[in-house]
Design an enzyme around this catalytic site. Structure first.
Site, mmCIF file in Angstrom:
data_model
loop_
_atom_site.group_PDB
_atom_site.id
_atom_site.type_symbol
_atom_site.label_atom_id
_atom_site.label_comp_id
_atom_site.label_asym_id
_atom_site.label_seq_id
_atom_site.Cartn_x
_atom_site.Cartn_y
_atom_site.Cartn_z
ATOM 1 N N GLU A 48 0.770 -1.268 0.031
ATOM 2 C CA GLU A 48 0.103 -0.039 0.113
ATOM 3 C C GLU A 48 0.896 1.412 0.016
ATOM 4 O O GLU A 48 1.703 1.426 0.873
ATOM 5 C CB GLU A 48 -1.062 -0.160 1.194
ATOM 6 N N SER A 49 0.839 1.869 -1.065
ATOM 7 C CA SER A 49 2.261 3.010 -1.376
ATOM 8 C C SER A 49 1.840 4.140 -0.230
ATOM 9 O O SER A 49 2.716 4.381 0.245
ATOM 10 C CB SER A 49 1.880 3.686 -2.733
ATOM 11 N N CYS A 79 4.683 -2.314 -8.394
ATOM 12 C CA CYS A 79 3.297 -1.759 -7.915
ATOM 13 C C CYS A 79 3.440 -0.537 -6.976
ATOM 14 O O CYS A 79 3.690 0.432 -7.472
ATOM 15 C CB CYS A 79 2.530 -2.949 -7.371
ATOM 16 N N ARG A 134 -4.564 -4.448 -8.089
ATOM 17 C CA ARG A 134 -4.979 -3.272 -7.648
ATOM 18 C C ARG A 134 -3.851 -1.974 -8.171
ATOM 19 O O ARG A 134 -3.430 -1.346 -7.648
ATOM 20 C CB ARG A 134 -5.320 -2.844 -5.976
ATOM 21 N N HIS A 169 3.445 -7.691 -10.861
ATOM 22 C CA HIS A 169 4.369 -8.396 -9.786
ATOM 23 C C HIS A 169 5.016 -9.610 -10.420
ATOM 24 O O HIS A 169 4.512 -10.701 -10.102
ATOM 25 C CB HIS A 169 3.154 -8.890 -8.700
ATOM 26 N N GLU A 171 7.497 -11.017 -9.058
ATOM 27 C CA GLU A 171 7.994 -11.929 -7.859
ATOM 28 C C GLU A 171 6.747 -12.766 -7.670
ATOM 29 O O GLU A 171 6.753 -13.593 -6.551
ATOM 30 C CB GLU A 171 8.133 -10.999 -6.746
HETATM 31 N N1 GLN Z 1 -3.042 -0.149 -5.097
HETATM 32 C C1 GLN Z 1 -1.772 0.247 -4.216
HETATM 33 C C2 GLN Z 1 -1.382 1.362 -3.909
HETATM 34 O O1 GLN Z 1 -1.918 2.402 -4.274
HETATM 35 C C3 GLN Z 1 -0.780 -0.797 -4.809
HETATM 36 C C4 GLN Z 1 -1.139 -2.416 -4.847
HETATM 37 C C5 GLN Z 1 -0.124 -3.109 -4.845
HETATM 38 O O2 GLN Z 1 1.064 -2.944 -4.672
HETATM 39 N N2 GLN Z 1 -0.256 -4.525 -5.363
HETATM 40 O O3 GLN Z 1 -0.423 1.311 -3.218
#
Ligand code: GLN
Length: 191
Positions: A48-49, A79, A134, A169, A171
């Site tokens: 989650e950024s 991501c 996401r 991803h 990984e």
């Molecule tokens: N939706 C997440 C974000 O905004 C990123 C999702 C992920 O890293 N798989 O940070």
């Protein structure tokens, strides 16, 4: 070669597992003093950024990591990692490292239905499987940014000098080639 994996939140263990498979030494970065250790490259995982960004600021690590990257340390963001590396974020609520001259859109595929797999290609590697969770995509890039992968017209992997970022991803698949591509960037920057 030794790689630091940012381990504040998110899918860092999966990156460590790939590095282990490739017999590359790595360690987790959990606190500021971990940044004092020698590292040849850094991985910023998905997660989650907003959370990772806030922790980096609160723990006084954001500026240090930014400086290390600007000084040339290779970095691979997946991501949320891509979002953190981006200079501009469309719904710009995330404190970011901001070293990559790209604009990203968070949760660009929708929040709930945003997880899927797709076949795509990546630079010279050819076909790869891409897992999106996401995910963001890249809206636009500035000069000097190499586009490595496009999915349905959207940019999903970019490189800018020693900085590599994917919206998907690698990984989470058995295919190590994107990681090996990053490690080749690390190798050429250390020799
Ligand atoms: N939706 C997440 C974000 O905004 C990123 C999702 C992920 O890293 N798989 O940070």
């Amino acid at each position: 070669m030794i790689i630091g994996v940012l381990a504040l939140q998110g899918a860092f263990i999966e990156h460590e597992a790939v590095l282990k498979r490739l017999h590359v030494e790595c360690f987790e970065i959990r606190k500021p003093s971990d940044l004092d250790r020698r590292m040849d490259g850094l991985i910023i995982p998905g997660g989650e950024s907003t959370v990772i960004g806030k922790l980096l600021v609160d723990m006084d690590m954001m500026n240090r990591i930014r400086k290390m990257i600007l000084d040339g340390m290779p970095v691979f963001g997946t991501c949320a990692g891509m979002i953190l590396l981006a200079r501009n974020i469309v719904d710009g609520t995330v404190g970011s490292i901001g070293t990559m001259p790209v604009t990203v859109r968070r949760n660009a595929y929708g929040r709930q239905l945003g997880s899927f797999s797709a076949d795509g290609s990546f630079g010279d590697l050819g076909g790869i499987q891409m897992r999106f969770i996401r995910a963001p995509y890249v809206d636009s890039v500035d000069k000097g940014v190499e586009i490595l992968s496009v999915h349905e017209g959207k940019i999903v992997a970019v490189r800018y000098g020693n900085q590599l970022a994917t919206a998907f991803h690698p990984e989470l698949t058995d295919d190590d080639r994107v990681h090996r591509y990053f490690l080749s960037i690390v190798e050429s920057s250390t020799c």
